[in-house]
Design an enzyme around this catalytic site. Structure first.
Site, mmCIF file in Angstrom:
data_model
loop_
_atom_site.group_PDB
_atom_site.id
_atom_site.type_symbol
_atom_site.label_atom_id
_atom_site.label_comp_id
_atom_site.label_asym_id
_atom_site.label_seq_id
_atom_site.Cartn_x
_atom_site.Cartn_y
_atom_site.Cartn_z
ATOM 1 N N LYS A 1 16.561 104.041 -132.179
ATOM 2 C CA LYS A 1 15.703 105.022 -132.373
ATOM 3 C C LYS A 1 15.353 105.028 -133.987
ATOM 4 O O LYS A 1 14.294 105.071 -134.498
ATOM 5 C CB LYS A 1 16.325 106.357 -132.207
ATOM 6 N N TYR B 1 22.097 103.324 -128.884
ATOM 7 C CA TYR B 1 20.656 104.025 -128.415
ATOM 8 C C TYR B 1 20.139 104.849 -129.593
ATOM 9 O O TYR B 1 19.052 104.447 -130.138
ATOM 10 C CB TYR B 1 21.190 105.158 -127.506
ATOM 11 N N SER C 1 15.000 111.061 -131.458
ATOM 12 C CA SER C 1 16.082 111.846 -130.985
ATOM 13 C C SER C 1 17.044 112.399 -132.045
ATOM 14 O O SER C 1 17.114 111.695 -133.065
ATOM 15 C CB SER C 1 17.049 110.946 -130.037
HETATM 16 P P1 NAD Z 1 12.777 108.759 -119.039
HETATM 17 O O1 NAD Z 1 13.846 107.680 -118.695
HETATM 18 O O2 NAD Z 1 12.684 109.930 -117.845
HETATM 19 O O3 NAD Z 1 11.412 108.275 -119.081
HETATM 20 C C1 NAD Z 1 11.035 106.910 -119.917
HETATM 21 C C2 NAD Z 1 10.175 106.150 -119.031
HETATM 22 O O4 NAD Z 1 9.872 105.218 -119.759
HETATM 23 C C3 NAD Z 1 10.460 105.759 -117.607
HETATM 24 O O5 NAD Z 1 9.581 106.288 -116.680
HETATM 25 C C4 NAD Z 1 10.698 104.427 -117.776
HETATM 26 O O6 NAD Z 1 10.474 103.920 -116.395
HETATM 27 C C5 NAD Z 1 9.840 104.068 -118.725
HETATM 28 N N1 NAD Z 1 10.260 102.654 -119.374
HETATM 29 C C6 NAD Z 1 11.513 102.528 -119.846
HETATM 30 N N2 NAD Z 1 11.371 101.157 -120.516
HETATM 31 C C7 NAD Z 1 9.994 100.768 -120.211
HETATM 32 C C8 NAD Z 1 9.536 99.466 -120.639
HETATM 33 N N3 NAD Z 1 10.163 98.565 -121.342
HETATM 34 N N4 NAD Z 1 8.275 99.417 -120.400
HETATM 35 C C9 NAD Z 1 7.601 100.267 -119.733
HETATM 36 N N5 NAD Z 1 8.220 101.454 -119.314
HETATM 37 C C10 NAD Z 1 9.293 101.752 -119.614
HETATM 38 O O7 NAD Z 1 13.208 109.411 -120.375
HETATM 39 P P2 NAD Z 1 12.782 110.895 -120.924
HETATM 40 O O8 NAD Z 1 13.764 111.804 -120.871
HETATM 41 O O9 NAD Z 1 11.365 111.265 -120.699
HETATM 42 O O10 NAD Z 1 12.757 110.162 -122.730
HETATM 43 C C11 NAD Z 1 11.365 109.737 -122.945
HETATM 44 C C12 NAD Z 1 11.677 109.313 -124.514
HETATM 45 O O11 NAD Z 1 12.302 110.405 -125.242
HETATM 46 C C13 NAD Z 1 12.709 108.113 -124.445
HETATM 47 O O12 NAD Z 1 12.184 107.147 -125.503
HETATM 48 C C14 NAD Z 1 13.712 109.002 -124.732
HETATM 49 O O13 NAD Z 1 14.778 107.621 -125.608
HETATM 50 C C15 NAD Z 1 13.493 109.972 -125.725
HETATM 51 N N6 NAD Z 1 14.339 111.100 -125.768
HETATM 52 C C16 NAD Z 1 14.708 111.556 -124.568
HETATM 53 C C17 NAD Z 1 15.600 112.729 -124.577
HETATM 54 C C18 NAD Z 1 16.244 113.290 -123.475
HETATM 55 O O14 NAD Z 1 17.124 114.015 -123.401
HETATM 56 N N7 NAD Z 1 15.450 113.207 -122.328
HETATM 57 C C19 NAD Z 1 16.050 113.033 -125.930
HETATM 58 C C20 NAD Z 1 15.859 112.591 -127.119
HETATM 59 C C21 NAD Z 1 14.892 111.469 -126.956
HETATM 60 C C1 UD1 Z 2 23.586 113.426 -124.942
HETATM 61 C C2 UD1 Z 2 23.522 112.059 -125.600
HETATM 62 C C3 UD1 Z 2 22.370 111.774 -126.978
HETATM 63 C C4 UD1 Z 2 21.240 112.421 -126.250
HETATM 64 C C5 UD1 Z 2 21.114 113.787 -125.487
HETATM 65 C C6 UD1 Z 2 19.770 114.007 -124.933
HETATM 66 C C7 UD1 Z 2 25.799 111.497 -125.440
HETATM 67 C C8 UD1 Z 2 27.291 111.273 -125.959
HETATM 68 N N1 UD1 Z 2 24.702 111.667 -126.180
HETATM 69 O O1 UD1 Z 2 23.835 114.274 -125.801
HETATM 70 O O2 UD1 Z 2 22.438 110.704 -127.549
HETATM 71 O O3 UD1 Z 2 20.230 112.472 -127.459
HETATM 72 O O4 UD1 Z 2 22.022 113.569 -124.424
HETATM 73 O O5 UD1 Z 2 19.518 113.326 -124.042
HETATM 74 O O6 UD1 Z 2 25.770 111.093 -124.182
HETATM 75 N N2 UD1 Z 2 28.809 118.413 -121.145
HETATM 76 C C9 UD1 Z 2 29.757 118.845 -120.497
HETATM 77 N N3 UD1 Z 2 29.890 118.335 -118.945
HETATM 78 C C10 UD1 Z 2 28.868 117.422 -118.612
HETATM 79 C C11 UD1 Z 2 27.829 117.025 -119.531
HETATM 80 C C12 UD1 Z 2 27.835 117.593 -120.778
HETATM 81 O O7 UD1 Z 2 30.666 119.476 -120.964
HETATM 82 O O8 UD1 Z 2 29.084 117.083 -117.383
HETATM 83 C C13 UD1 Z 2 28.747 118.927 -122.603
HETATM 84 C C14 UD1 Z 2 28.840 117.905 -123.489
HETATM 85 O O9 UD1 Z 2 30.151 117.720 -123.981
HETATM 86 C C15 UD1 Z 2 27.860 118.747 -124.726
HETATM 87 C C16 UD1 Z 2 27.063 119.510 -124.040
HETATM 88 O O10 UD1 Z 2 27.583 119.621 -122.613
HETATM 89 O O11 UD1 Z 2 28.739 119.690 -125.494
HETATM 90 C C17 UD1 Z 2 25.649 118.816 -123.869
HETATM 91 O O12 UD1 Z 2 25.578 117.414 -123.161
HETATM 92 P P1 UD1 Z 2 24.483 116.638 -122.916
HETATM 93 O O13 UD1 Z 2 23.379 117.188 -122.097
HETATM 94 O O14 UD1 Z 2 24.931 115.150 -122.537
HETATM 95 O O15 UD1 Z 2 23.633 116.213 -124.252
HETATM 96 P P2 UD1 Z 2 24.363 115.659 -125.588
HETATM 97 O O16 UD1 Z 2 25.892 115.526 -125.628
HETATM 98 O O17 UD1 Z 2 23.825 116.514 -126.996
#
Ligand code: NAD
Ligand code: UD1
Length: 339
Positions: free
Chosen positions: A155, A151, A127
């Site tokens: 990572k 978190y 991330s």
């Molecule tokens: P998500 O929660 O929708 O998907 C993760 C999946 O992993 C879920 O289906 C959950 O049930 C499964 N899971 C969690 N722990 C597990 C375990 N111990 N064993 C087996 N399955 C398990 O999340 P996502 O948004 O699809 O994210 C996927 C990956 O990308 C994650 O590692 C997350 O940290 C990373 N990531 C997500 C974002 C985001 O904003 N969505 C941003 C940066 C990185």
């Molecule tokens: C959040 C996580 C980050 C993660 C990313 C993607 C936190 C502090 N950070 O980041 O670690 O990688 O999601 O999953 O949670 N905002 C509002 N109102 C809301 C929600 C968000 O104003 O109800 C604003 C936030 O302040 C930010 C922007 O929208 O400026 C995006 O927020 P968000 O979608 O939560 O993503 P990140 O803050 O980048």
């Protein structure tokens, strides 16, 4: 492709499910391992409905080495795409042990069992959070890393574990994808971001305001040093992320690099007010909002330099913010209560 079998951990989740669809469409053979802690089995049915393809689905946990051993014994897995993990920043600081156990120990177990089975191709979901909060908000992959929450630290630890393994064993191929802010949904509207509780992230919250589930959006701070005072992020369509994962499988074959890190973002950042405006224009729905104080742990701006992914992987984001809003909204309006 049919004989390239890929294990997808967390394949029922948001980014995993979109990637599974892409890979099935390309003809790869897929095994999903998911414990459904943050997803539902109904997603699996939707994937089948969209692709009309068969794949294996195993309910299990990456911390369970026995399950991993059995999977690697039963299926001829060639590569692993590792999405499984807990992802709430807030929760991670409240329950650090659960986060280290699930994310770090789970990944160590996975990597150990891969080694034992002589499987050495791994794509890992990292991330932009690993960059922390720096004065220069335009991040290249070699920027200093200093995550400011548990978190993000999980990572970074996993990235470092993979770096160490690749250092001592050149047969390993580890690809680290640092996603910026994934939003959007599959164009069918059948799958999308499906937060189980109140959404933390901006777009899911906006969608729930638009559908009438919540009265208004709370904008966290308008006193940042940005053009309009609200936080800026690099939003990236989940379908673009799925494409990057598809390309990563070819990259395993062609690269000599054992350890590779790529930013996945568009290289453009938008403020919260700009996102609200883009959503309103794309959907013709007014989003009432109220400015409140900053959210703890938020950074001012986060912006990817995605040029390395373009140069080495041949990947570039295709979808703009308008399309991201349209697809997020289609998913929300077809599934007002999520699935
Ligand atoms: P998500 O929660 O929708 O998907 C993760 C999946 O992993 C879920 O289906 C959950 O049930 C499964 N899971 C969690 N722990 C597990 C375990 N111990 N064993 C087996 N399955 C398990 O999340 P996502 O948004 O699809 O994210 C996927 C990956 O990308 C994650 O590692 C997350 O940290 C990373 N990531 C997500 C974002 C985001 O904003 N969505 C941003 C940066 C990185
Ligand atoms: C959040 C996580 C980050 C993660 C990313 C993607 C936190 C502090 N950070 O980041 O670690 O990688 O999601 O999953 O949670 N905002 C509002 N109102 C809301 C929600 C968000 O104003 O109800 C604003 C936030 O302040 C930010 C922007 O929208 O400026 C995006 O927020 P968000 O979608 O939560 O993503 P990140 O803050 O980048």
């Amino acid at each position: 492709m049919k004989n390239h079998k890929i294990l997808i951990t967390g394949g029922a989740g948001y980014i995993g499910s979109h990637t599974v669809i892409k890979l099935l469409e390309l003809g790869f053979s897929i095994v999903i391992l998911d414990n459904f802690s943050n997803s539902t089995y109904r997603i699996i049915k939707k994937i089948k409905e969209i692709t009309n393809k068969n794949f294996e689905i195993i309910k299990g946990d990456i911390t369970d080495r026995r399950i991993l051993k059995n999977i690697f014994k039963k299926y001829k897995i060639k590569s692993v795409i590792h999405f499984a993990g807990l992802k709430s920043v807030n929760e991670s600081d409240k329950f650090p042990l659960s986060y280290y156990e699930n994310n770090v120990i789970g990944s160590i177990n996975l990597i150990k069992e891969m080694e034992l089975a002589n499987i050495k191709n791994l794509v890992f979901s990292s991330s932009a959070t690993v960059y922390g909060n720096q004065n220069n908000h335009l991040y290249k992959e070699d920027a200093p890393l200093s995550p400011i929450n548990t978190y993000g630290r999980t990572k970074l630890i996993i990235e470092e574990i993979l770096r160490s393994i690749c250092n001592i064993d050149p047969e390993w191929r580890a690809i680290i994808f640092r996603y910026f802010n994934p939003i959007g949904a599959h164009e069918s509207g059948l799958i999308g971001d499906n937060p189980i509780n109140c959404p933390n992230n901006l777009l899911p919250f906006i969608c729930q305001v638009a559908i009438g589930k919540r009265k208004k959006l709370f904008v966290f701070g308008d006193d940042y040093p940005t053009s309009d005072g609200t936080g800026k992020r690099d939003y990236i369509h989940v379908e673009d992320l799925a494409n990057a994962h598809a390309l990563s499988i070819n990259y395993f074959e062609k690269t000599n690099n054992s350890f590779s890190v790529f930013n996945l973002g568009t290289g453009k950042s938008f403020s919260v007010l700009e996102v609200i405006k883009a959503f309103e224009e794309a959907t013709s729905i007014k989003i009432p909002y109220q400015i409140v104080k900053r959210r703890d742990g938020d950074v001012c701006e986060s912006l990817a330099d995605p040029s390395k992914a373009k140069l080495e992987l041949g990947w570039e984001a295709k979808f703009d913010l308008k399309r991201m809003c349209i697809d997020s909204w289609r998913w929300q309006s077809i599934n007002p209560k999520g699935i």
